[in-house]
Design a protein around this motif. Structure first.
Motif, PDB file in Angstrom:
ATOM      1  N   VAL A 137       0.837  -1.195   0.000  1.00 20.32           N
ATOM      2  CA  VAL A 137       0.000   0.000   0.000  1.00 20.32           C
ATOM      3  C   VAL A 137       0.875   1.250   0.000  1.00 20.32           C
ATOM      4  CG1 VAL A 137      -1.671   1.312   1.358  1.00 20.32           C
ATOM      5  CG2 VAL A 137      -1.947  -1.155   1.069  1.00 20.32           C
ATOM      6  N   LEU A 138       1.925   1.206   0.819  1.00 18.52           N
ATOM      7  CA  LEU A 138       2.808   2.365   0.905  1.00 18.52           C
ATOM      8  C   LEU A 138       3.485   2.638  -0.442  1.00 18.52           C
ATOM      9  CD1 LEU A 138       3.329   4.160   3.282  1.00 18.52           C
ATOM     10  CD2 LEU A 138       5.495   2.986   3.635  1.00 18.52           C
ATOM     11  N   LEU A 139       3.960   1.554  -1.074  1.00 22.24           N
ATOM     12  CA  LEU A 139       4.596   1.705  -2.386  1.00 22.24           C
ATOM     13  C   LEU A 139       3.619   2.299  -3.391  1.00 22.24           C
ATOM     14  CD1 LEU A 139       6.652  -1.572  -2.911  1.00 22.24           C
ATOM     15  CD2 LEU A 139       7.518   0.766  -2.922  1.00 22.24           C
ATOM     16  N   ALA A 140       2.394   1.786  -3.369  1.00 24.98           N
ATOM     17  CA  ALA A 140       1.395   2.291  -4.314  1.00 24.98           C
ATOM     18  C   ALA A 140       1.138   3.764  -4.047  1.00 24.98           C
ATOM     19  CB  ALA A 140       0.103   1.488  -4.207  1.00 24.98           C
ATOM     20  N   ILE A 141       1.078   4.128  -2.782  1.00 24.42           N
ATOM     21  CA  ILE A 141       0.819   5.532  -2.456  1.00 24.42           C
ATOM     22  C   ILE A 141       1.985   6.406  -2.912  1.00 24.42           C
ATOM     23  CG2 ILE A 141       0.588   7.165  -0.550  1.00 24.42           C
ATOM     24  CD1 ILE A 141      -1.070   5.045   0.898  1.00 24.42           C
ATOM     25  N   ILE A 142       3.199   5.937  -2.629  1.00 26.58           N
ATOM     26  CA  ILE A 142       4.373   6.710  -3.064  1.00 26.58           C
ATOM     27  C   ILE A 142       4.354   6.888  -4.573  1.00 26.58           C
ATOM     28  CG2 ILE A 142       6.870   6.601  -3.370  1.00 26.58           C
ATOM     29  CD1 ILE A 142       7.086   5.433  -0.627  1.00 26.58           C
ATOM     30  N   GLY A 143       4.117   5.758  -5.270  1.00 27.52           N
ATOM     31  CA  GLY A 143       4.082   5.821  -6.731  1.00 27.52           C
ATOM     32  C   GLY A 143       2.998   6.773  -7.209  1.00 27.52           C
ATOM     33  N   PHE A 144       1.858   6.717  -6.536  1.00 28.08           N
ATOM     34  CA  PHE A 144       0.723   7.502  -6.998  1.00 28.08           C
ATOM     35  C   PHE A 144       0.925   8.989  -6.710  1.00 28.08           C
ATOM     36  CE2 PHE A 144      -3.785   8.824  -6.990  1.00 28.08           C
ATOM     37  CZ  PHE A 144      -4.091   8.379  -8.260  1.00 28.08           C
ATOM     38  N   VAL A 145       1.430   9.276  -5.528  1.00 34.12           N
ATOM     39  CA  VAL A 145       1.655  10.681  -5.179  1.00 34.12           C
ATOM     40  C   VAL A 145       2.808  11.253  -6.013  1.00 34.12           C
ATOM     41  CG1 VAL A 145       2.365  12.247  -3.354  1.00 34.12           C
ATOM     42  CG2 VAL A 145       0.696  10.456  -2.880  1.00 34.12           C
ATOM     43  N   VAL A 148      13.169   2.244  -5.597  1.00 34.39           N
ATOM     44  CA  VAL A 148      11.843   1.794  -6.020  1.00 34.39           C
ATOM     45  C   VAL A 148      10.888   2.978  -6.125  1.00 34.39           C
ATOM     46  CG1 VAL A 148       9.858   0.461  -5.259  1.00 34.39           C
ATOM     47  CG2 VAL A 148      12.123  -0.547  -5.204  1.00 34.39           C
ATOM     48  N   ALA A 149      11.005   3.913  -5.193  1.00 29.33           N
ATOM     49  CA  ALA A 149      10.140   5.092  -5.252  1.00 29.33           C
ATOM     50  C   ALA A 149      10.400   5.876  -6.538  1.00 29.33           C
ATOM     51  CB  ALA A 149      10.366   5.972  -4.031  1.00 29.33           C
ATOM     52  N   ILE A 150      11.674   6.016  -6.893  1.00 25.35           N
ATOM     53  CA  ILE A 150      12.004   6.736  -8.126  1.00 25.35           C
ATOM     54  C   ILE A 150      11.414   6.008  -9.334  1.00 25.35           C
ATOM     55  CG2 ILE A 150      13.870   7.412  -9.688  1.00 25.35           C
ATOM     56  CD1 ILE A 150      15.604   7.918  -7.248  1.00 25.35           C
ATOM     57  N   ALA A 151      11.635   4.686  -9.362  1.00 25.45           N
ATOM     58  CA  ALA A 151      11.160   3.925 -10.515  1.00 25.45           C
ATOM     59  C   ALA A 151       9.636   4.032 -10.645  1.00 25.45           C
ATOM     60  CB  ALA A 151      11.576   2.465 -10.388  1.00 25.45           C
ATOM     61  N   PHE A 152       8.932   3.874  -9.538  1.00 24.26           N
ATOM     62  CA  PHE A 152       7.468   3.957  -9.611  1.00 24.26           C
ATOM     63  C   PHE A 152       7.007   5.361  -9.991  1.00 24.26           C
ATOM     64  CE2 PHE A 152       7.202  -0.058  -7.119  1.00 24.26           C
ATOM     65  CZ  PHE A 152       6.404  -0.732  -8.022  1.00 24.26           C
ATOM     66  N   THR A 153       7.724   6.359  -9.486  1.00 18.88           N
ATOM     67  CA  THR A 153       7.350   7.730  -9.823  1.00 18.88           C
ATOM     68  C   THR A 153       7.509   7.981 -11.323  1.00 18.88           C
ATOM     69  OG1 THR A 153       7.961   8.533  -7.646  1.00 18.88           O
ATOM     70  CG2 THR A 153       7.891  10.150  -9.406  1.00 18.88           C
ATOM     71  N   LEU A 154       8.641   7.540 -11.863  1.00 17.68           N
ATOM     72  CA  LEU A 154       8.865   7.727 -13.302  1.00 17.68           C
ATOM     73  C   LEU A 154       7.779   7.006 -14.104  1.00 17.68           C
ATOM     74  CD1 LEU A 154      12.738   7.227 -13.450  1.00 17.68           C
ATOM     75  CD2 LEU A 154      11.465   9.362 -13.669  1.00 17.68           C
ATOM     76  N   HIS A 155       7.572   5.742 -13.734  1.00 22.33           N
ATOM     77  CA  HIS A 155       6.597   4.914 -14.446  1.00 22.33           C
ATOM     78  C   HIS A 155       5.205   5.542 -14.375  1.00 22.33           C
ATOM     79  CE1 HIS A 155       4.554   1.192 -15.648  1.00 22.33           C
ATOM     80  NE2 HIS A 155       3.761   1.369 -14.602  1.00 22.33           N
ATOM     81  N   ALA A 156       4.780   5.856 -13.155  1.00 18.28           N
ATOM     82  CA  ALA A 156       3.421   6.373 -12.973  1.00 18.28           C
ATOM     83  C   ALA A 156       3.258   7.739 -13.625  1.00 18.28           C
ATOM     84  CB  ALA A 156       3.080   6.448 -11.491  1.00 18.28           C
ATOM     85  N   SER A 157       4.311   8.556 -13.582  1.00 16.25           N
ATOM     86  CA  SER A 157       4.167   9.898 -14.146  1.00 16.25           C
ATOM     87  C   SER A 157       3.951   9.823 -15.655  1.00 16.25           C
ATOM     88  CB  SER A 157       5.377  10.760 -13.814  1.00 16.25           C
ATOM     89  OG  SER A 157       6.523  10.238 -14.444  1.00 16.25           O
ATOM     90  N   GLY A 165      -8.398   3.626 -12.703  1.00 13.92           N
ATOM     91  CA  GLY A 165      -7.981   2.413 -13.405  1.00 13.92           C
ATOM     92  C   GLY A 165      -6.474   2.228 -13.325  1.00 13.92           C
ATOM     93  N   PHE A 166      -5.741   3.321 -13.484  1.00 10.08           N
ATOM     94  CA  PHE A 166      -4.284   3.200 -13.423  1.00 10.08           C
ATOM     95  C   PHE A 166      -3.818   2.900 -12.011  1.00 10.08           C
ATOM     96  CE2 PHE A 166      -0.029   4.882 -12.777  1.00 10.08           C
ATOM     97  CZ  PHE A 166       0.645   4.051 -13.647  1.00 10.08           C
ATOM     98  N   LEU A 167      -4.509   3.456 -11.021  1.00 15.27           N
ATOM     99  CA  LEU A 167      -4.133   3.173  -9.629  1.00 15.27           C
ATOM    100  C   LEU A 167      -4.192   1.665  -9.366  1.00 15.27           C
ATOM    101  CD1 LEU A 167      -3.392   4.111  -6.820  1.00 15.27           C
ATOM    102  CD2 LEU A 167      -5.797   4.527  -6.356  1.00 15.27           C
ATOM    103  N   VAL A 168      -5.207   1.018  -9.913  1.00 10.32           N
ATOM    104  CA  VAL A 168      -5.308  -0.435  -9.763  1.00 10.32           C
ATOM    105  C   VAL A 168      -4.097  -1.119 -10.403  1.00 10.32           C
ATOM    106  CG1 VAL A 168      -6.655  -2.472 -10.385  1.00 10.32           C
ATOM    107  CG2 VAL A 168      -7.816  -0.403  -9.643  1.00 10.32           C
ATOM    108  N   GLN A 169      -3.743  -0.659 -11.598  1.00 16.11           N
ATOM    109  CA  GLN A 169      -2.568  -1.222 -12.281  1.00 16.11           C
ATOM    110  C   GLN A 169      -1.317  -1.035 -11.418  1.00 16.11           C
ATOM    111  OE1 GLN A 169      -2.505  -2.851 -14.959  1.00 16.11           O
ATOM    112  NE2 GLN A 169      -4.343  -2.322 -16.101  1.00 16.11           N
ATOM    113  N   LEU A 170      -1.229   0.129 -10.786  1.00 10.30           N
ATOM    114  CA  LEU A 170      -0.040   0.450 -10.002  1.00 10.30           C
ATOM    115  C   LEU A 170       0.040  -0.457  -8.777  1.00 10.30           C
ATOM    116  CD1 LEU A 170       2.237   2.553 -10.126  1.00 10.30           C
ATOM    117  CD2 LEU A 170       0.936   3.905  -8.498  1.00 10.30           C
ATOM    118  N   ILE A 171      -1.089  -0.669  -8.131  1.00 11.52           N
ATOM    119  CA  ILE A 171      -1.096  -1.548  -6.951  1.00 11.52           C
ATOM    120  C   ILE A 171      -0.617  -2.936  -7.364  1.00 11.52           C
ATOM    121  CG2 ILE A 171      -2.580  -2.721  -5.293  1.00 11.52           C
ATOM    122  CD1 ILE A 171      -4.311  -0.172  -5.268  1.00 11.52           C
ATOM    123  N   LYS A 172      -1.124  -3.415  -8.490  1.00 14.95           N
ATOM    124  CA  LYS A 172      -0.680  -4.735  -8.957  1.00 14.95           C
ATOM    125  C   LYS A 172       0.796  -4.691  -9.350  1.00 14.95           C
ATOM    126  CE  LYS A 172      -3.975  -5.324 -11.999  1.00 14.95           C
ATOM    127  NZ  LYS A 172      -4.398  -6.153 -13.134  1.00 14.95           N
TER     128      LYS A 172
END
Ligand SMILES: Nc1ncnc2c1ncn2[C@@H]1O[C@H](COP(=O)(O)OP(=O)(O)OP(=O)(O)O)[C@@H](O)[C@H]1O
Ligand SMILES: Nc1ncnc2c1ncn2[C@@H]1O[C@H](COP(=O)(O)OP(=O)(O)OP(=O)(O)O)[C@@H](O)[C@H]1O
Ligand SMILES: [Mg+2]
Ligand SMILES: [Mg+2]
Lengths: 216, 246, 253, 222, 253
Positions: A20-28, A88-97, A148-155
């Motif tokens: 959950v924390l990773l998803a939140i970091i990625g999403f924010v 991981v936070a950087i990678a998720f941020t780049l990906h999600a952005s 929809g993307f948030l769901v993808q990110l959690i997965k």
């Protein structure tokens, strides 16, 4: 080697916390950065537009797994001493952005042109025009796709397991390593993902239907 | 960082396996545990610093050390010539036997008997290397993420044999008693402490530490605790794998 | 005579504007000057460049050649010039373009607060004044979607007035409205005109033109064909095209 | 930090990378075909009048779309053999990709099918065509055209998802990368190179879809 | 007299049809028989059940009670009966419903090939014959989106004719068309009628009814109120409702 008891289950739930924390970091992170990407993508400056479309193509055109690897090893090479968290936070941020940026670009463009012109005619500056007029409308339009993307990110956070991050999937792997019941463990893990993602998916498609009706 | 710097800082970051019971694993209360964890804790005590564990996936161990993410590896690192080019090993402090496990019903005496089989190993592990060297040209090697997946592949019948270490027998029995056995021993490997190439202070600290716990019997106690075996005998030298910085 | 752009009281002066969309020549050598308090009605067939012309005055379109000066400020493409001019010029669109996520009041206070830096209390006082002016103050807390087209257009006028512009541009402000609502918007505009506001208005409401316009300007194919006082324009148009156009328009009324 | 880049060690293994890439492309194409098939059959069932036909499809879509691919592929590879279905890694990967992509395809194509007007379908029936023919000849093609862009991006995502198949030892680009990495310890160089290869592959896929659309959906619409 | 369904030359016979949509009674006890070559025009106010009636004949709607027989085949709900009847009955819809992804020719050959198993060459020969018949053969390779509404409707007629049906049903075939295109479609239909095709046509084109109908049937509220030869129907309608309806319709013409 043992059964799956309370301890094991709690351990998996620990993993859930990180998921959950990773998803939140990625999403924010992805959200903040994604707005910049969306704005750059709709900018009047051609160079900025081309550069961001390259950025989007790069992160939408390569697997998240590889992005995690490259950032994980790459950041260390830059001589920055970081733990897995930051990589991981950087990678998720780049990906999600990249994904959110593209979703939001679409919705910025879906705001009627007249809104922008009216704001211009009132003398509003770029920042106010975007912040007060365009983005609030665009974000509303984009809600279903964003959820929809948030769901993808959690997965997608499950892939953080591969760089050694102990989130839900990794916790499952560890427990299955200790109990030798991968099927049961992954069944539970899958169920937990389902319990988080399913309501979100429904929220998203519910919004989509409501908006489709509003348009008609 | 040098040993002195770490002593000054007061914390030692140890690279360790996070999911390889009983060597190194994160236990269900989320704490690092296992054989390597006990040894590393002793080592930190020796230096007079606190220990901080960094659990690593098999493939990340060497990069984590060379890029400075960890100060030292107590990470179940089998000593190989290949790896000795990238990191500095200490004297061995643990031994490992790599063998082929398959169903009792299958008659296997020699590597030639498994020609055409599918054989599972954990990716990038010493089993991977040993099995690939021995039968890689005649059998299909399937590489999984970890031991659990490898063992599950054998139990599910996805592979006919697996390359495992001395613990596999016990684990396979737990999953399906009396079905599987060890067939061929490919090699005996030794684990050493990993430090960065050329960093003499770390290597010396590791070696003198190992000598000390061998002499004091602490190593034997920990080995018994985790492996259920007596302390094996360790070789004085291994070709092409120096134990000390020259 | 009318293009004497150095007149003391000249508010807007356009000199030899040239505007292309790609290879399409949308405005051809347009010169025009508008004095303080003057009311101008712009008419002409569809595609003749009326919208383009007034959008240029407000810097919503860029011109390729010529000069635009508003209140002494030359529109030279600098951000500062654009800002200054947009502050002096209010604009009302055919399709209202109210911000749907803001109340009527918020629509009106946004620009004063963001552009002039007016405080909220002052901005609201101003907004209420102009909402009152267009007789719609009682709707201040509603959202645009809850209003009729005529009401929305009046809010759009109030919103523009809140910036206290020196001149108001209207681009067919009544043509998206149902007939009953046209009158309420026209009445509002007539009121503004009476109060001395300078106005340039693209419209085919000839009744309005007769009643308030100081000059009627007829455009065709990107050119100003004819300009005259309304009594003269309607009674004795000079050009063939004007005659044909008037014939068509008046036939429908 | 005095790290020196050495791509040489990676480029020495170019043949492996090439085979890995072909593995990835093969998995992706086979997965897409299966996904399309599942998508089309699923939509036929999803729009059925019989609840008993509809319900399992809805359940399938919900479960697959709300759990990670990694968990799904583990399940197929390790759990099915216990029920007597043993599939090799390649087949497993294709099926997992097909199921995952298929669940998304069902929802996407359904949107397209619903966009085909009822009148078209009635016209088909009035001409005496049977249900299957009406679906196949009259509904499907306009439906696919309507949703082609979303289907394309879903399939590009499927291509990238093949990287996860490494965890069941399927042979594709990521497996090759991990082999090379564990031999050379050149982690950054390996993953950097492989990321670039993925970018090329996904770009090629998009190009392929653009070509298909130009040849297949070239009828004019208003 | 007209409902003598055992007449040698009877093509369609409906007996006491009852049709409900949920609790809404859409067709009430409808009986009607149509002889070979007969042309029937169906009219009546909106919602009176005209579309429902002809859709029932083609099994696009199911009935709750009554009997439908076409060419001796009883529509009993079996797939075979539906198939047989649909082969004998062609239908043209208000909104054309051409298949957008097929050319005009493909639209016309689809059903003969799929339903009758005709070979491609024969199907194309047939298609060309009927496209010629509706005078649109030159558009055979175009896609529907490239045609005008009138052209599309003529293709729809040709497409139905390609199944060589015994009877054609038309549901307001001209009401989605611009006035200029109505004539070209009506002319096509008149031609068909002249050639002896049996037709049931829902339309409010009273000129067409006068010119070709053997009988005009007036429906209201799901019932057949009146039926008569056109000369009688238009001149001396019997029922009040018919008179009211005709009054309204003819006022517009
Ligand atoms: N963005 C654009 N790109 C290309 N051509 C344009 C653009 N905007 C307007 N035009 C063309 O410029 C010409 C003038 O347009 P304009 O909107 O000013 O006409 P108008 O007099 O306001 O007509 P109307 O009465 O229909 O509003 C038209 O022929 C139009 O097609
Ligand atoms: N699918 C349906 N469900 C419920 N009611 C229906 C349905 N289809 C038609 N109806 C109702 O049945 C009645 C008859 O409809 P029908 O379409 O046959 O009328 P019509 O005479 O063709 O009218 P129009 O001239 O408007 O086409 C109408 O009141 C209509 O609302
Ligand atoms: Mg205009
Ligand atoms: Mg009807």
């Amino acid at each position: 080697m043992g059964p799956i008891g309370e301890n094991e289950f709690l351990f998996i739930l620990q993993g859930l916390k990180w998921t959950v924390l990773l998803a939140i970091i990625g999403f924010v992170g992805g959200g903040l950065f994604g707005i910049l990407i969306a704005l750059a993508r709709t900018s009047r400056n051609r160079t900025v537009r081309v550069a961001t479309s390259g950025y989007i193509a790069l992160f939408q055109g390569t697997p998240l797994l590889m992005q995690l690897f490259v950032v994980y090893y790459g950041v260390a090479l830059l001589g920055i001493d970081v733990n897995a968290w930051i990589a991981v936070a950087i990678a998720f941020t780049l990906h999600a952005s990249a994904f959110l940026g593209e979703i939001w670009r679409g919705s910025i463009e879906a705001v009627p042109k007249g809104q922008n012109e009216a704001a211009n005619a009132l003398g509003l500056h770029y920042v106010s025009r975007m912040k007060d007029v365009i983005l609030p409308q665009a974000l509303k339009i984009s809600m279903p796709a964003t959820i929809g993307f948030l769901v993808q990110l959690i997965k997608g956070t499950s892939l953080a397991a591969i760089v050694g991050f102990i989130e839900l999937t990794r916790a499952g792997q560890i427990i299955s390593n200790q109990t030798y019941r991968p099927l049961l463990v992954f069944g539970i893990v899958g169920l937990i993902y389902f319990i988080i993602c399913w309501p979100l998916s429904h929220l998203g498609s519910g919004l989509e239907k409501r908006m489709a009706k509003a348009v008609r | 960082a040098t040993v002195e710097e770490i002593k000054a800082k007061g914390t030692l970051v140890v690279g360790i396996q996070g999911d390889n019971a009983p060597w190194g694993f994160v236990n269900t209360s989320g704490k690092q545990d296992g054989f390597d964890a006990d040894i590393a804790t002793l080592f930190a005590k020796e230096l007079g610093v606190k220990v901080e564990f960094q659990p690593l996936a098999v493939a990340n161990r060497i990069p984590a050390l060379t890029t400075g993410k960890v100060d030292i590896l107590f990470a179940t690192m089998a000593m190989t010539e290949e790896r000795a080019k990238s990191i500095q090993y200490s004297k061995p402090y643990a031994a490992n036997t790599i063998s082929l496990y398959a169903a009792k019903a299958d008659a296997v005496k020699a590597p030639a008997d498994v020609a055409g089989w599918e054989i599972g190993v954990p990716k990038s592990s010493s089993q991977d290397k040993a099995v690939t060297d021995a039968v890689g040209s005649t059998a299909t090697i399937r590489r999984f993420d970890d031991d659990a997946a490898t063992i599950q592949a054998l139990i599910s019948g996805q592979v006919r044999a697996v390359g495992g270490n001395q613990f596999y027998g016990q684990r396979l029995d737990a999953a399906s008693a009396g079905t599987y056995e060890s067939k061929i021993d490919f090699l005996k490997t030794y684990n050493g402490v990993g430090t960065r190439l050329g960093e003499k202070d770390w290597n010396e600290a590791a070696n003198s530490f190992i000598d000390k716990i061998k002499a004091s019997g602490e190593l034997a106690t920990i080995t018994k605790k985790w492996m259920g075996i007596d302390l094996p005998t360790f070789p004085e030298s291994i070709p092409n794998i120096p134990f000390t910085v020259k | 005579m009318l293009n004497s752009s150095n007149d003391q009281s000249t508010l807007i002066s356009l000199e030899k504007l040239q505007k292309w969309y790609g290879s399409f020549h949308a405005l051809k050598n347009i010169s025009l000057s508008v004095r303080k308090g003057e009311k101008i009605v712009l008419c002409g067939p569809s595609g003749s460049g009326k919208s383009t012309l007034i959008r240029c005055i407000n810097a919503l379109e860029t011109i390729q050649d010529g000069k635009i000066v508003v209140e002494g400020q030359l529109l030279d493409g600098s951000t500062k010039a654009v800002d200054t001019i947009r502050r002096e010029v209010g604009m009302v669109f055919q399709s209202f373009n109210l911000f749907p996520h803001m109340t009527v009041l918020q629509n009106c206070t946004l620009a004063p607060m963001r552009v002039r830096g007016t405080g909220r209390a002052d901005a609201e006082r101003l907004a209420r004044k102009y909402l009152e002016r267009v007789r719609i103050l009682d709707q201040a807390e509603k959202y645009p979607a809850q209003l009729s087209g005529g009401q929305q257009q009046r809010v759009a006028i109030a919103r523009a007035l809140c910036m206290e512009p020196k001149v108001m541009l209207f681009d067919e402000p009544t043509s998206a409205l149902d007939p009953e609502m046209v009158k309420e918007v026209l009445d509002t505009m007539i009121g503004l005109a009476r109060d001395g506001m300078t106005m340039i208005c693209v419209t085919h409401e000839m009744g309005f033109a007769r009643q308030v316009a100081d000059r009627v300007i007829f455009m065709a194919s990107g050119e100003i064909i004819e300009e005259a006082k309304p009594e003269i324009f309607f009674k004795s148009p000079q050009h063939e095209r004007t005659k044909a156009f008037l014939g068509e328009i008046l036939a429908h009324h | 930090m005095g790290y020196t880049f050495d791509f040489g060690a990676v480029f020495d293994r170019a043949p492996e990378l090439l085979w890995g890439s072909l593995g990835t492309i093969g998995l992706a194409l086979a997965g897409m075909l299966l996904a399309l098939l599942i998508g089309i059959l699923g939509v036929a069932a999803r729009t059925s009048k019989i609840p008993l036909v509809r319900a399992p499809v809805i359940g399938f879509v919900e479960v697959v779309r709300n759990t990670p691919f990694l968990v799904q592929i583990f399940f197929i590879y390790f759990a099915l053999p216990l029920m007597g279905i043993r599939l090799n890694p390649t087949v497993t990967a294709i099926i997992a990709l097909g199921i995952n992509g298929g669940a998304y395809a069902i929802e996407i194509i359904r949107g397209g099918v619903e966009s085909v007007s009822k009148g078209q379908i009635e016209a088909g029936f009035a001409l005496g065509l049977h249900k299957g023919d009406v679906f196949r000849l009259i509904v499907l093609e306009p439906a696919l055209r309507a949703i082609y862009p979303s289907l394309t991006s879903q399939f590009v995502m499927l291509t990238l998802t093949t990287s996860v198949c490494t965890s069941i030892a399927a042979y594709e680009l990521t497996s090759a990368a991990q082999r090379i990495e564990s031999d050379t310890f050149r982690s950054f160089e390996v993953y950097f190179t492989v990321t670039a290869i993925y970018l090329v592959i996904s770009t090629l896929m998009m190009g392929m879809f653009a070509l298909i659309s130009r040849h297949h959906f070239n009828y004019p619409t208003r």
